[in-house]
Design a protein around this motif. Structure first.
Motif, PDB file in Angstrom:
ATOM      1  N   GLU A 118       0.824  -1.211   0.000  1.00 36.68           N
ATOM      2  CA  GLU A 118       0.000   0.000   0.000  1.00 36.68           C
ATOM      3  C   GLU A 118       0.857   1.258   0.000  1.00 36.68           C
ATOM      4  N   THR A 119       2.077   1.166   0.513  1.00 42.05           N
ATOM      5  CA  THR A 119       2.899   2.351   0.759  1.00 42.05           C
ATOM      6  C   THR A 119       3.942   2.590  -0.316  1.00 42.05           C
ATOM      7  N   GLU A 120       4.638   1.532  -0.752  1.00 41.42           N
ATOM      8  CA  GLU A 120       5.751   1.697  -1.683  1.00 41.42           C
ATOM      9  C   GLU A 120       5.251   1.818  -3.116  1.00 41.42           C
ATOM     10  N   MET A 121       5.681   2.857  -3.795  1.00 41.30           N
ATOM     11  CA  MET A 121       5.236   3.139  -5.151  1.00 41.30           C
ATOM     12  C   MET A 121       6.294   2.759  -6.183  1.00 41.30           C
ATOM     13  N   PHE A 122       7.058   1.708  -5.907  1.00 44.65           N
ATOM     14  CA  PHE A 122       8.046   1.217  -6.867  1.00 44.65           C
ATOM     15  C   PHE A 122       8.125  -0.298  -6.720  1.00 44.65           C
ATOM     16  N   ASP A 123       8.732  -0.950  -7.700  1.00 49.54           N
ATOM     17  CA  ASP A 123       8.867  -2.403  -7.699  1.00 49.54           C
ATOM     18  C   ASP A 123      10.220  -2.776  -7.090  1.00 49.54           C
ATOM     19  N   ARG A 124      10.187  -3.478  -5.978  1.00 47.55           N
ATOM     20  CA  ARG A 124      11.438  -3.928  -5.362  1.00 47.55           C
ATOM     21  C   ARG A 124      12.185  -4.919  -6.256  1.00 47.55           C
ATOM     22  N   GLY A 125      11.463  -5.645  -7.093  1.00 42.57           N
ATOM     23  CA  GLY A 125      12.119  -6.659  -7.910  1.00 42.57           C
ATOM     24  C   GLY A 125      12.795  -7.693  -7.034  1.00 42.57           C
ATOM     25  N   MET A 126      14.079  -7.943  -7.282  1.00 41.89           N
ATOM     26  CA  MET A 126      14.841  -8.897  -6.482  1.00 41.89           C
ATOM     27  C   MET A 126      15.518  -8.256  -5.277  1.00 41.89           C
ATOM     28  N   TYR A 127      15.369  -6.952  -5.146  1.00 44.15           N
ATOM     29  CA  TYR A 127      15.885  -6.323  -3.932  1.00 44.15           C
ATOM     30  C   TYR A 127      15.209  -6.967  -2.716  1.00 44.15           C
ATOM     31  N   ALA A 128      16.007  -7.367  -1.737  1.00 44.74           N
ATOM     32  CA  ALA A 128      15.558  -8.012  -0.492  1.00 44.74           C
ATOM     33  C   ALA A 128      15.038  -9.423  -0.716  1.00 44.74           C
ATOM     34  N   GLY A 129      15.192  -9.959  -1.943  1.00 43.79           N
ATOM     35  CA  GLY A 129      14.814 -11.337  -2.212  1.00 43.79           C
ATOM     36  C   GLY A 129      15.998 -12.279  -2.040  1.00 43.79           C
ATOM     37  N   PRO A 130      15.781 -13.590  -2.114  1.00 40.03           N
ATOM     38  CA  PRO A 130      16.877 -14.555  -2.015  1.00 40.03           C
ATOM     39  C   PRO A 130      17.766 -14.513  -3.263  1.00 40.03           C
ATOM     40  N   VAL A 131      19.077 -14.454  -3.066  1.00 37.76           N
ATOM     41  CA  VAL A 131      20.051 -14.451  -4.156  1.00 37.76           C
ATOM     42  C   VAL A 131      21.142 -15.457  -3.806  1.00 37.76           C
ATOM     43  N   GLY A 132      21.417 -16.407  -4.704  1.00 36.45           N
ATOM     44  CA  GLY A 132      22.446 -17.390  -4.389  1.00 36.45           C
ATOM     45  C   GLY A 132      22.450 -18.546  -5.354  1.00 36.45           C
ATOM     46  N   TRP A 133      22.622 -19.766  -4.835  1.00 33.17           N
ATOM     47  CA  TRP A 133      22.747 -20.933  -5.707  1.00 33.17           C
ATOM     48  C   TRP A 133      22.231 -22.199  -5.041  1.00 33.17           C
ATOM     49  N   PHE A 134      21.728 -23.094  -5.906  1.00 34.93           N
ATOM     50  CA  PHE A 134      21.365 -24.454  -5.519  1.00 34.93           C
ATOM     51  C   PHE A 134      22.450 -25.396  -6.014  1.00 34.93           C
TER      52      PHE A 134
END
Length: 573
Positions: free
Chosen positions: A488-504
């Motif tokens: 409701e508050t953020e007017m932009f797309d975080r995308g992968m910001y603050a998402g999991p980043v790494g490898w399997f």
């Protein structure tokens, strides 16, 4: 036997009456002559960029073979590349009869060469690329190689600490618009094996997979992973170059097409590695636009605090973020930025993920989401922020203030206890140690705790990933209430910001939290991302200052500032 070369040049005609230049190399490393045809034409660049989406098949159908073939150690990258080309030729001349499979061929190199230098040296290509560097060498797992044709002398010294990995092209990729599911996890895992620990899928996921994807994030989908076609591995004391071929007839990717694509990628690979220190000309900042701006930020903080004080609200914490779009004098080189970030990154993960025709998502994050070794799983609680002190005494005072702050302890305890409960939901046992500590980075410091658990079966890896993301450190608590306020508050797309980043991987997996990150390049300039945890007692102007502190590692790169190197230590309570 010394390698010998004979080079011929020709002009060949192809469709569209386009003349292209090619070279024929007759090379021999074993006494048997082999012909390698090298073409330089954009059609072959297009061919090398083609790949298969591993999410398109049956995730429960086993793949025909997962293999790693290791060849004798080479003295230099040039000799290693020649040996790799010879091995690829052998794969071409002796095709597999299986309907599906993935084969990694690798050549160790005696020299220790930084993977990021290798990646930066590949300047004449537009292939998808990835980079991932472990946070610190003391926690880097030992990787054993040498299960192929390596000599006994290689095998006696076959364990190295893997420091970082750089990749170009994708042997197989995994991307969907729908949120990452158990089937998607199985689609990735079918290409992996415990017996081939360096066949890995590198990538990341969106913070909020259910939200609309902004144009700048379109190429990443809801998640994006790639097994590199050509990979350079940096070990402690040595290096390695590798190539991977993946095929699956059910996905309309036969073996011969996979080999042709790998050959086309190899044509774009330079075996000359230049040491680049990031001191060249840099893009300077012309203009910066924040979303939200300062007035909207103040309103958002007030809205969050008002909600927390309402009797009918269960919201305890919410992490609100800001995106800062930067216009620069010249195009930003994301790998140059990443090289500069390494100066202050010994206690942070560095990563770069760039799908085809997309900007690069880069980051220098201190926060681990989880690391899995077989059934053992590790995670961390990281919250609350202070700057580092210019002197040792001032730094100790700032650290003491952070440790004894009631407001910061509350913010940190919310994160730690939430992760503990999630561990207990997927693990047979959970240990928290230390209970609270200072994690000191070169420019900032945080409150920190470490957690360890034991998964009950392999499928629990997907469960622990689903439970841990998003952590209260990047979302809030309770999770759904915080998510709703963020949307409701953020007017932009975080995308992968603050998402999991790494490898399997087959035996191991590791994911960081994609904070301290930016989206860079492809005519975009840069978008810098930062967030801060809002709890009762938060002050809007102080939270804004924290955002400025967190993005300063990027903004200083556009101001020609030198990094601040503070004393590095760890204080536990």
């Amino acid at each position: 036997m010394a390698t010998c070369f004979t080079r011929l040049y020709c002009i060949a005609q192809f469709k569209g009456n386009e003349s292209i230049k090619c070279s024929l190399s007759l090379s021999s490393t074993t006494g048997t002559a082999k012909t390698l045809v090298h073409f330089s034409n954009h059609k072959y660049q297009e061919l090398s960029s083609l790949s298969i989406n591993g999410c398109g098949g049956d995730p429960r159908t086993p793949i025909g073979t997962v293999e790693t073939r290791t060849f004798p150690t080479a003295a230099t990258p040039e000799l290693a590349a020649d040996r790799l080309n010879s091995a690829i030729y052998d794969l071409k001349m002796n095709p597999s009869s299986l309907d599906s499979g993935i084969i990694r061929i690798e050549v160790p190199i005696q020299q220790e060469i930084e993977a990021l230098d290798w990646l930066r040296s590949q300047s004449n290509t537009h292939l998808p690329r990835c980079f991932f560097s472990g946070r610190d060498s003391s926690n880097i797992p030992l990787i054993e190689y040498g299960n192929g044709d390596a000599s006994s002398s290689d095998q006696n010294d076959s364990q190295r600490k893997l420091v970082s990995v750089a990749g170009l092209g994708s042997a197989v990729f995994f991307r969907q618009l729908d949120p990452f599911s158990l089937d998607d996890w199985h689609s990735i895992k079918r290409f992996l094996s415990k017996n081939s620990p360096l066949i890995r899928a590198y990538g990341g996921m969106r913070f909020e997979p259910r939200s609309n994807i902004a144009p700048e994030w379109k190429g990443f989908g809801s998640f994006y992973f790639m097994v590199p076609q050509v990979e350079f591995d940096e070990f402690e004391g040595s290096s390695m170059i590798a190539a991977t071929i993946a095929w699956d007839n059910r996905l309309s990717r036969p073996y011969r097409e996979a080999i042709a694509a790998l050959e086309a990628t190899m044509l774009q690979i330079s075996s000359v590695v230049r040491r680049l220190n990031g001191t060249g000309s840099r893009a300077a900042m012309l203009h910066q636009t924040h979303v939200p701006n300062r007035a909207s930020w103040d309103s958002a903080i007030k809205k969050a605090l008002d909600l927390m004080t309402r009797k009918d609200s269960s919201l305890v914490k919410v992490v609100l973020a800001r995106s800062s779009r930067v216009l620069t004098t010249t195009e930003i080189d994301p790998l140059e930025w990443l090289t500069s970030l390494q100066v202050e990154g010994d206690k942070a993960y560095q990563f770069c993920l760039q799908p085809p025709e997309s900007p690069a998502f880069i980051g220098n994050t201190p926060e681990r989401l989880f690391y899995r070794d077989q059934l053992s799983v590790y995670s961390e609680a990281l919250a609350a922020t202070r700057r580092r002190g210019e002197t040792e005494s001032l730094d100790l005072q700032i650290g003491h203030d952070l440790l004894t702050s009631a407001k910061d302890h509350h913010e940190f305890a919310v994160v730690r206890e939430c992760i503990r409960r999630k561990f207990e939901g997927a693990c047979s046992s959970t240990i928290v140690e230390p209970n609270k500590a200072l994690r000191k980075l070169p420019r900032i410091q945080h409150l920190y705790a470490k957690l360890k658990g034991t998964l009950q079966n392999e499928d629990d890896e997907f469960k622990i990933l689903s439970l841990l993301h998003p952590t209260p450190a990047v979302c809030g608590l309770p999770t759904e209430e915080a998510r709703m306020l963020i949307s409701e508050t953020e007017m932009f797309d975080r995308g992968m910001y603050a998402g999991p980043v790494g490898w399997f991987g087959g035996a191991e997996s590791e994911f960081a939290v994609g904070i301290r990150s930016a989206l860079v390049g492809k005519g975009l300039g840069a978008i810098l991302y930062a967030g801060t945890g809002i709890v009762e007692g938060s002050k809007s102007h102080l939270e804004w200052q924290e955002l400025e502190l967190k993005t300063s590692q990027y903004t200083r790169l556009m101001k020609q500032e030198t990094p601040f190197l503070a004393v590095r230590e760890k204080v536990e309570l």
